[in-house]
Design a protein around this motif. Structure first.
Motif, PDB file in Angstrom:
ATOM      1  N   ALA A 197       0.831  -1.203   0.000  1.00 17.99           N
ATOM      2  CA  ALA A 197       0.000   0.000   0.000  1.00 17.99           C
ATOM      3  C   ALA A 197       0.868   1.257   0.000  1.00 17.99           C
ATOM      4  O   ALA A 197       0.548   2.245  -0.675  1.00 17.99           O
ATOM      5  CB  ALA A 197      -0.933   0.000   1.201  1.00 17.99           C
ATOM      6  N   ALA A 198       1.964   1.236   0.750  1.00 22.38           N
ATOM      7  CA  ALA A 198       2.862   2.387   0.791  1.00 22.38           C
ATOM      8  C   ALA A 198       3.532   2.608  -0.561  1.00 22.38           C
ATOM      9  O   ALA A 198       3.715   3.754  -0.999  1.00 22.38           O
ATOM     10  CB  ALA A 198       3.910   2.190   1.882  1.00 22.38           C
ATOM     11  N   LEU A 199       3.894   1.526  -1.237  1.00 16.81           N
ATOM     12  CA  LEU A 199       4.469   1.647  -2.583  1.00 16.81           C
ATOM     13  C   LEU A 199       3.462   2.264  -3.547  1.00 16.81           C
ATOM     14  O   LEU A 199       3.787   3.165  -4.325  1.00 16.81           O
ATOM     15  CB  LEU A 199       4.910   0.275  -3.096  1.00 16.81           C
ATOM     16  CG  LEU A 199       6.113  -0.392  -2.416  1.00 16.81           C
ATOM     17  CD1 LEU A 199       6.254  -1.833  -2.892  1.00 16.81           C
ATOM     18  CD2 LEU A 199       7.397   0.377  -2.703  1.00 16.81           C
ATOM     19  N   ASP A 200       2.219   1.787  -3.499  1.00 22.25           N
ATOM     20  CA  ASP A 200       1.189   2.272  -4.416  1.00 22.25           C
ATOM     21  C   ASP A 200       0.854   3.743  -4.170  1.00 22.25           C
ATOM     22  O   ASP A 200       0.468   4.457  -5.101  1.00 22.25           O
ATOM     23  CB  ASP A 200      -0.084   1.431  -4.269  1.00 22.25           C
ATOM     24  CG  ASP A 200       0.098  -0.003  -4.744  1.00 22.25           C
ATOM     25  OD1 ASP A 200       1.051  -0.256  -5.514  1.00 22.25           O
ATOM     26  OD2 ASP A 200      -0.694  -0.877  -4.320  1.00 22.25           O
ATOM     27  N   ALA A 201       1.008   4.198  -2.909  1.00 21.34           N
ATOM     28  CA  ALA A 201       0.603   5.569  -2.566  1.00 21.34           C
ATOM     29  C   ALA A 201       1.698   6.599  -2.791  1.00 21.34           C
ATOM     30  O   ALA A 201       1.419   7.800  -2.776  1.00 21.34           O
ATOM     31  CB  ALA A 201       0.158   5.618  -1.099  1.00 21.34           C
ATOM     32  N   ALA A 202       2.933   6.173  -3.010  1.00 18.36           N
ATOM     33  CA  ALA A 202       4.047   7.117  -3.140  1.00 18.36           C
ATOM     34  C   ALA A 202       3.988   7.846  -4.481  1.00 18.36           C
ATOM     35  O   ALA A 202       4.030   7.194  -5.537  1.00 18.36           O
ATOM     36  CB  ALA A 202       5.379   6.387  -3.002  1.00 18.36           C
ATOM     37  N   PRO A 203       3.922   9.183  -4.501  1.00 10.01           N
ATOM     38  CA  PRO A 203       3.857   9.927  -5.763  1.00 10.01           C
ATOM     39  C   PRO A 203       5.043   9.651  -6.684  1.00 10.01           C
ATOM     40  O   PRO A 203       4.872   9.545  -7.908  1.00 10.01           O
ATOM     41  CB  PRO A 203       3.835  11.392  -5.306  1.00 10.01           C
ATOM     42  CG  PRO A 203       3.262  11.348  -3.922  1.00 10.01           C
ATOM     43  CD  PRO A 203       3.771  10.078  -3.325  1.00 10.01           C
ATOM     44  N   ALA A 204       6.241   9.540  -6.127  1.00 12.72           N
ATOM     45  CA  ALA A 204       7.423   9.306  -6.963  1.00 12.72           C
ATOM     46  C   ALA A 204       7.346   7.951  -7.654  1.00 12.72           C
ATOM     47  O   ALA A 204       7.801   7.797  -8.802  1.00 12.72           O
ATOM     48  CB  ALA A 204       8.697   9.400  -6.111  1.00 12.72           C
ATOM     49  N   ILE A 205       6.770   6.967  -6.980  1.00  7.14           N
ATOM     50  CA  ILE A 205       6.635   5.646  -7.595  1.00  7.14           C
ATOM     51  C   ILE A 205       5.510   5.649  -8.624  1.00  7.14           C
ATOM     52  O   ILE A 205       5.593   4.968  -9.660  1.00  7.14           O
ATOM     53  CB  ILE A 205       6.412   4.576  -6.515  1.00  7.14           C
ATOM     54  CG1 ILE A 205       7.662   4.484  -5.630  1.00  7.14           C
ATOM     55  CG2 ILE A 205       6.089   3.224  -7.136  1.00  7.14           C
ATOM     56  CD1 ILE A 205       7.549   3.497  -4.501  1.00  7.14           C
ATOM     57  N   GLN A 206       4.460   6.415  -8.379  1.00  3.45           N
ATOM     58  CA  GLN A 206       3.409   6.565  -9.388  1.00  3.45           C
ATOM     59  C   GLN A 206       3.980   7.172 -10.667  1.00  3.45           C
ATOM     60  O   GLN A 206       3.629   6.754 -11.778  1.00  3.45           O
ATOM     61  CB  GLN A 206       2.286   7.433  -8.830  1.00  3.45           C
ATOM     62  CG  GLN A 206       1.525   6.793  -7.680  1.00  3.45           C
ATOM     63  CD  GLN A 206       0.533   7.738  -7.025  1.00  3.45           C
ATOM     64  OE1 GLN A 206       0.365   8.873  -7.462  1.00  3.45           O
ATOM     65  NE2 GLN A 206      -0.133   7.285  -5.967  1.00  3.45           N
ATOM     66  N   ASN A 207       4.880   8.149 -10.510  1.00  3.80           N
ATOM     67  CA  ASN A 207       5.538   8.743 -11.672  1.00  3.80           C
ATOM     68  C   ASN A 207       6.406   7.711 -12.382  1.00  3.80           C
ATOM     69  O   ASN A 207       6.429   7.634 -13.619  1.00  3.80           O
ATOM     70  CB  ASN A 207       6.390   9.930 -11.229  1.00  3.80           C
ATOM     71  CG  ASN A 207       7.108  10.588 -12.396  1.00  3.80           C
ATOM     72  OD1 ASN A 207       6.495  11.215 -13.246  1.00  3.80           O
ATOM     73  ND2 ASN A 207       8.427  10.438 -12.439  1.00  3.80           N
ATOM     74  N   TYR A 208       7.133   6.891 -11.613  1.00  5.23           N
ATOM     75  CA  TYR A 208       7.962   5.833 -12.203  1.00  5.23           C
ATOM     76  C   TYR A 208       7.095   4.849 -12.984  1.00  5.23           C
ATOM     77  O   TYR A 208       7.475   4.404 -14.077  1.00  5.23           O
ATOM     78  CB  TYR A 208       8.725   5.116 -11.087  1.00  5.23           C
ATOM     79  CG  TYR A 208       9.571   3.961 -11.572  1.00  5.23           C
ATOM     80  CD1 TYR A 208      10.866   4.172 -12.042  1.00  5.23           C
ATOM     81  CD2 TYR A 208       9.077   2.652 -11.569  1.00  5.23           C
ATOM     82  CE1 TYR A 208      11.639   3.112 -12.493  1.00  5.23           C
ATOM     83  CE2 TYR A 208       9.842   1.594 -12.016  1.00  5.23           C
ATOM     84  CZ  TYR A 208      11.128   1.832 -12.473  1.00  5.23           C
ATOM     85  OH  TYR A 208      11.884   0.784 -12.930  1.00  5.23           O
ATOM     86  N   GLN A 209       5.930   4.528 -12.436  1.00  2.88           N
ATOM     87  CA  GLN A 209       5.039   3.585 -13.109  1.00  2.88           C
ATOM     88  C   GLN A 209       4.585   4.104 -14.476  1.00  2.88           C
ATOM     89  O   GLN A 209       4.339   3.311 -15.395  1.00  2.88           O
ATOM     90  CB  GLN A 209       3.810   3.318 -12.230  1.00  2.88           C
ATOM     91  CG  GLN A 209       4.111   2.590 -10.928  1.00  2.88           C
ATOM     92  CD  GLN A 209       4.292   1.100 -11.133  1.00  2.88           C
ATOM     93  OE1 GLN A 209       4.312   0.619 -12.259  1.00  2.88           O
ATOM     94  NE2 GLN A 209       4.441   0.371 -10.053  1.00  2.88           N
ATOM     95  N   GLU A 210       4.490   5.422 -14.610  1.00  2.00           N
ATOM     96  CA  GLU A 210       4.130   5.983 -15.914  1.00  2.00           C
ATOM     97  C   GLU A 210       5.194   5.658 -16.953  1.00  2.00           C
ATOM     98  O   GLU A 210       4.882   5.376 -18.113  1.00  2.00           O
ATOM     99  CB  GLU A 210       3.948   7.495 -15.791  1.00  2.00           C
ATOM    100  CG  GLU A 210       2.747   7.902 -14.936  1.00  2.00           C
ATOM    101  CD  GLU A 210       2.604   9.409 -14.812  1.00  2.00           C
ATOM    102  OE1 GLU A 210       3.418  10.124 -15.451  1.00  2.00           O
ATOM    103  OE2 GLU A 210       1.696   9.875 -14.093  1.00  2.00           O
ATOM    104  N   TYR A 211       6.462   5.678 -16.533  1.00  5.13           N
ATOM    105  CA  TYR A 211       7.551   5.329 -17.455  1.00  5.13           C
ATOM    106  C   TYR A 211       7.607   3.823 -17.696  1.00  5.13           C
ATOM    107  O   TYR A 211       8.027   3.374 -18.764  1.00  5.13           O
ATOM    108  CB  TYR A 211       8.882   5.838 -16.908  1.00  5.13           C
ATOM    109  CG  TYR A 211       9.056   7.328 -17.086  1.00  5.13           C
ATOM    110  CD1 TYR A 211       9.752   7.836 -18.172  1.00  5.13           C
ATOM    111  CD2 TYR A 211       8.490   8.227 -16.186  1.00  5.13           C
ATOM    112  CE1 TYR A 211       9.898   9.200 -18.355  1.00  5.13           C
ATOM    113  CE2 TYR A 211       8.621   9.592 -16.352  1.00  5.13           C
ATOM    114  CZ  TYR A 211       9.328  10.069 -17.442  1.00  5.13           C
ATOM    115  OH  TYR A 211       9.460  11.426 -17.622  1.00  5.13           O
TER     116      TYR A 211
END
Length: 245
Positions: A197-211
């Motif tokens: 849940a913490a991984l999914d909520a992190a904005p920086a990781i959400q940005n990484y997921q876009e790439y």
């Protein structure tokens, strides 16, 4: 005549600075147009960097062995009670100096293929920086796992403690005097649901997921019912700056 003694931990520190200097030089030379795949001097430097990393690992193991001997001798005759020894053991475990076993997650990040193109219609073709793992990507994963209640974290094969720093030079990770190339694995012991849940909520990781979706950067999360993190074996000296009066 007195002879100066260079301790293993100090040798390891010297090796870290030498290793970082070599990598910075390689990055600078590459920026001037050197072809890393064919330039013989770059290939020799790559071999030298790997050898320095191996030497640093050996020195770290030597230093860890000496520290264990010193700790064992110190505890043998320190006059402490069993209760005090248990308290010290608990503090060392919390500090990351002891092995840690439990359930948790492993996150793997990897570069995209060098010939990757946009996977989503309408997106521009990727720049080289869009296809590689950056320092902030690794830091985002580590920070999210701590926020998710991780009891301990390992990056590659090394345990993190309060003074650990995740640093990248170019496309290379330097962690506690050793050099690593992708794919990068970050492993955490803790409640898997909270960690995810913490991984999914992190904005920086959400940005990484876009790439990940756009250009094919690697991202994999694996859950473990039981695993063991090693205890940190490097130096634990904490130094701070003080104002000069």
């Amino acid at each position: 005549m007195t002879r100066s003694i260079v301790r293993p931990a100090r040798l390891a520190a010297i090796g870290v600075f030498a290793l970082a200097g070599l990598i910075f030089w390689v990055s600078f030379d590459t920026a001037q147009g050197t072809n890393l795949r064919s330039d013989s001097s770059m290939l020799r430097l790559s071999d030298l960097i790997q050898e320095r990393s191996r030497q640093n690992a050996e020195l770290e193991n030597q230093a860890a062995g000496l520290r264990r001997q010193v700790d064992s001798l110190a505890r043998r005759d320190d006059g402490s009670t069993r209760g005090e020894d248990r308290r010290i053991d608990a503090l060392e475990k919390r500090a990351g100096l002891k092995k840690l076993t439990g359930q948790g997650l492993t996150v793997t990040l990897d570069d995209a293929p060098s010939n990757a193109t946009a996977k989503v219609p309408g997106l521009p073709d990727p720049e080289p920086n869009d296809l590689v793992i950056h320092q902030q990507d690794l830091q985002a994963v580590v920070n999210a796992l701590w926020k998710g209640g991780a009891k301990g974290i390992k990056v590659m094969d090394q345990r993190l403690i309060s003074t650990s720093a995740v640093r990248c030079v170019g496309n290379t990770l330097i962690l506690q005097g050793r050099v690593y190339s992708p794919p990068y694995k970050v492993t955490a012991v803790g409640d898997p649901d909270r960690l995810r849940a913490a991984l999914d909520a992190a904005p920086a990781i959400q940005n990484y997921q876009e790439y990940v979706d756009a250009y094919g950067l690697g991202w994999k999360v694996e859950q473990h019912k039981a695993m063991t993190l090693p205890g940190y074996s490097g130096t634990v000296d904490l130094r701070q700056a003080e104002p000069v009066e």
